[in-house]
Design an enzyme around this catalytic site. Structure first.
Site, PDB file in Angstrom:
ATOM      1  N   GLU A  80     -11.093  -1.220   4.854  1.00  0.00           N
ATOM      2  CA  GLU A  80     -10.078  -1.488   6.080  1.00  0.00           C
ATOM      3  C   GLU A  80     -10.387  -1.353   7.313  1.00  0.00           C
ATOM      4  OE1 GLU A  80      -7.047   1.935   6.126  1.00  0.00           O
ATOM      5  OE2 GLU A  80      -5.309   0.209   6.102  1.00  0.00           O
ATOM      6  N   SER A 126       0.599   6.468   2.409  1.00  0.00           N
ATOM      7  CA  SER A 126       1.213   7.380   3.275  1.00  0.00           C
ATOM      8  C   SER A 126       2.411   8.018   2.774  1.00  0.00           C
ATOM      9  CB  SER A 126       1.416   6.944   4.615  1.00  0.00           C
ATOM     10  OG  SER A 126       0.284   6.370   5.303  1.00  0.00           O
ATOM     11  N   GLN A 167       0.791  -1.124  -0.155  1.00  0.00           N
ATOM     12  CA  GLN A 167       0.084   0.060  -0.091  1.00  0.00           C
ATOM     13  C   GLN A 167       0.990   1.280  -0.090  1.00  0.00           C
ATOM     14  OE1 GLN A 167      -2.293   1.259   3.439  1.00  0.00           O
ATOM     15  NE2 GLN A 167      -3.999   1.422   2.549  1.00  0.00           N
ATOM     16  N   GLY A 168       0.845   2.113  -1.153  1.00  0.00           N
ATOM     17  CA  GLY A 168       1.525   3.079  -1.214  1.00  0.00           C
ATOM     18  C   GLY A 168       0.747   4.621  -0.870  1.00  0.00           C
ATOM     19  N   SER A 190       3.697  -1.141   3.830  1.00  0.00           N
ATOM     20  CA  SER A 190       3.814  -2.720   4.370  1.00  0.00           C
ATOM     21  C   SER A 190       3.993  -3.429   3.371  1.00  0.00           C
ATOM     22  CB  SER A 190       2.278  -2.771   5.130  1.00  0.00           C
ATOM     23  OG  SER A 190       2.065  -2.125   6.088  1.00  0.00           O
TER      24      SER A 190
END
Lengths: 291, 378
Positions: free
Chosen positions: B240, B124, B121-122, B156
């Site tokens: 999420e 932040s 996951q990109g 992550s």
């Protein structure tokens, strides 16, 4: 599995709320605070509405509904701060003549106290030697029982009483949450409504979280009827009612500390209900024993 | 109010339980938590097994109740966690399923289900943190590709990922910072990507920094419209917060049972304070489980995408889980300082729960503004 309320349950809840708003509005609440007595007319009206006979089978003259419905009704009672030994009378319906109809007021000792002893027509249980105390809650007269405090079971009739108490606590928690939010949306300070301040916002958010977690616990316990689940629900509902009342008072600032604001009535009643069985320690022990 | 499962749902549960009982004893031993390539292989092996048995799609296509039963049974049996497949299965997958084109679904979803491809996951960025919409990684259109430059953080599983769900700014001059964001699927083997693992306070490398230097991402990898990425992201975040933690509540209840067992063994059970603490947590985790069933019922009735109720759940859950591991430390006594003992690494990991996927402070704003209707403002 569909945990949500059925349409009938929603209608029942709305109907009871409307009834209580009509028969026990804020003026009636404040009059009861000043008077301190039990309104027998209101009691009979509750009887006619099926408040006490709710779970009696229809062939016995009851409404024939179950525990989940009783929980919804008592949640509304808690929301409205309806006074009187509601649960003891509800539990006596079918065994004590006149209780189901609201003709007779029934109380029962619970834990260290018996509520509404002087107003009651019938006492289920032993209240011998009970001594009147100055009750913290102006809407709940209390007598203290002599002797050691017995541990309250959460099975059988006591279990139903515990669950309905939890339902009342849940109603109170919902109400103080709504009250705090309504106040935070209108009260202005520093040129804006205080609900725009994160410090106030976060208090309100936690009130909702506490209430909704307790709601899930209470409703589920009503469906499962499991004694341990009932004890856990009472624990969380007690906390939600007490903590939400405290936070509501805080949101109201100085106004919250006055006699005129209703929030102290919610807090005091929440304390009274938290003393009914199972109290915090007993509920936690019951949960632990099941682990 | 009905907590009973249908016959069909119970039959699904029974089948799953039988299958788990047969397959779990044959699993290889769990890998070293610090060895990400080994963890990827292990997690993908498990996903492959689920796929072959017909359970892989349970997170997307099954009814929410069926998913609930799946999570309940796999946790109860101690089956492997989604692990490295978390982002693919629980974020990117559902988002592509909901917002992607038919070609995109065909390209990306089957490999996730088979355990062939891992996503990261990109979202932040450094200096953005909780203010996700202030991201600065920019993408400039050049023919049939977006050219992406910038950096991401807290990514992550980046070390072992094949794909990245990437948020980029495509219109720096947009009227609000929420407009002008686009959702891209970036292949992790594209030239210009540098991944630098970050070490967490638990000693592991759960996440990484990622530097993007003129990375070319084909325009066809865009999910949703250009500059409509914020809306697509909100769909991702609702997954999420709404359902991604469901299975962990069951896990917490299992841990609680183990803690009670340990306390009875080592004598701490005789301390009423310890006993009562565990009892209290038991009430909380059961209530959270019931709240989950409530949310699932709502989702089932409204068509799948969970609502803001997820924030209510996440707020309470993340704090309760931290309390659980603090209670574990109380049960362990001096052994709480031994990282070789069970639960102590989990205690360190649990510190992230009130930060990851939106801090508790952000969640309280969401609850206050979107559910209670309090005014926006800081």
């Amino acid at each position: 599995m569909d945990f949500r309320l059925t349409d009938d349950q929603k209608a029942l809840k709305a109907g009871v709320r409307a009834l209580l708003e009509g028969r026990f509005d804020r003026d009636a609440l404040r009059a009861a605070v000043e008077d301190g007595g039990l309104d027998r007319d209101l009691w009979r009206a509750l009887g006619e509405a099926g408040f006490f006979a709710l779970r009696l089978p229809e062939e016995a003259g009851g409404v024939g509904l179950g525990l989940p419905e009783a929980v919804l009704v008592f949640e509304e009672a808690g929301r409205a701060l309806l006074p009187g030994p509601l649960i003891a009378t509800h539990l006596a319906a079918g065994t004590v003549p006149g209780a189901a109809e609201g003709e007779v007021v029934v109380t029962a000792p619970d834990g260290a106290f018996v509520e509404w002893l002087d107003e009651a027509d019938v006492v289920v249980g032993d209240a011998e030697g009970a001594v009147r105390v100055r009750s913290v809650d102006p809407l709940t007269p209390l007598h203290r029982l002599p002797g050691p405090v017995g541990r309250m079971p959460t099975t059988g009739v006591a279990g139903v009483g515990a669950l309905l108490t939890a339902a009342e606590q849940l109603g109170s928690a919902s109400r103080t949450t709504e009250t705090a939010v309504a106040y935070a949306r209108t009260r202005e300070q520093f040129g804006q409504v205080i609900g725009g301040f994160q410090a106030v916002k976060h208090l309100c958010a936690q009130m909702l979280v506490r209430t909704e977690v307790a709601r899930a616990a209470v409703y589920a316990a009503a469906v499962s009827g499991d004694p341990v689940e009932v004890a856990g629900a009472k624990l969380l509902a007690d906390e939600a009612a007490v903590d939400c009342a405290r936070d509501c008072l805080q949101v109201h600032g100085g106004m919250g500390f006055t006699w005129e604001a209703d929030v102290h009535l919610h807090l005091k009643r929440a304390w009274v209900r938290a003393e009914r069985g199972p109290v915090k320690a007993d509920a936690e022990e019951a949960e632990a024993a099941a682990l | 109010m009905d907590l009973a499962y249908t016959e069909e749902e119970e039959a699904f549960r029974a089948r799953l339980r039988d299958w788990l009982a047969g397959v779990l004893p044959k699993l290889p031993p769990k890998p070293d938590p610090l060895d990400w390539p080994a963890r990827r292989a292990y997690d993908c092996g498990w996903q492959r097994a689920l796929y072959e048995a017909g359970y892989a799609e349970v997170h997307w296509d099954a009814s929410p109740t069926r998913r609930l039963i799946f999570l309940e049974e796999t946790e109860r049996a101690g089956a492997p966690y989604v692990g490295a497949n978390f982002v693919g299965l629980l974020h990117a997958g559902p988002t592509i399923a909901a917002e992607g084109t038919a070609e995109q679904r065909e390209r990306w979803l089957p490999p996730v289900l088979r355990g062939d491809e891992v996503w990261c996951q990109g979202f932040s960025e450094p200096e953005a943190g909780s203010d996700l919409a202030s991201l600065r990684t920019r993408a400039v259109r050049d023919g049939d590709a977006y050219v992406v430059t910038g950096s991401k953080i807290w990514t992550s599983h980046a070390e072992v990922a094949d794909w990245c769900e990437l948020l980029v700014r495509t219109d720096a001059g947009a009227a609000s910072k929420h407009r002008g964001i686009t959702w891209l699927a970036m292949p992790m083997d594209a030239p210009g990507i540098t991944v630098r693992p970050l070490r967490t306070l638990a000693g592991s490398t759960e996440f990484a920094e990622m530097f993007l230097d003129e990375v070319r991402v084909p325009v066809e990898n865009r999910v949703g419209e250009e500059n409509d990425g914020w809306r697509v992201t909100m769909v991702t975040l609702s997954f999420e917060r709404g359902t991604a933690f469901v299975g962990e509540v069951v896990a917490c209840r299992r841990v609680l049972g183990q803690l009670a067992h340990e306390a009875r063994k080592n004598g701490r059970w005789d301390d009423p304070a310890v006993r009562r603490r565990l009892g209290r947590l038991s009430a909380e985790f059961r209530a959270l489980w019931r709240l989950t069933q409530w949310n699932v019922s709502e989702a089932e009735a409204t068509g799948g995408v969970p609502g803001t109720g997820g924030s209510v759940f996440k707020l309470h859950y993340s704090h309760a889980r931290q309390e659980l591991y603090d209670a574990a430390a109380a049960v362990l006594g001096p052994d709480a300082l031994d990282l070789g003992r069970e639960w102590n690494l989990d205690r360190l990991s649990s510190l992230s729960y009130t930060i990851a996927a939106g801090t508790s402070q952000i969640q309280r704003n969401i609850v206050a503004e979107r559910i209670l209707g309090l005014p926006k403002g800081r």
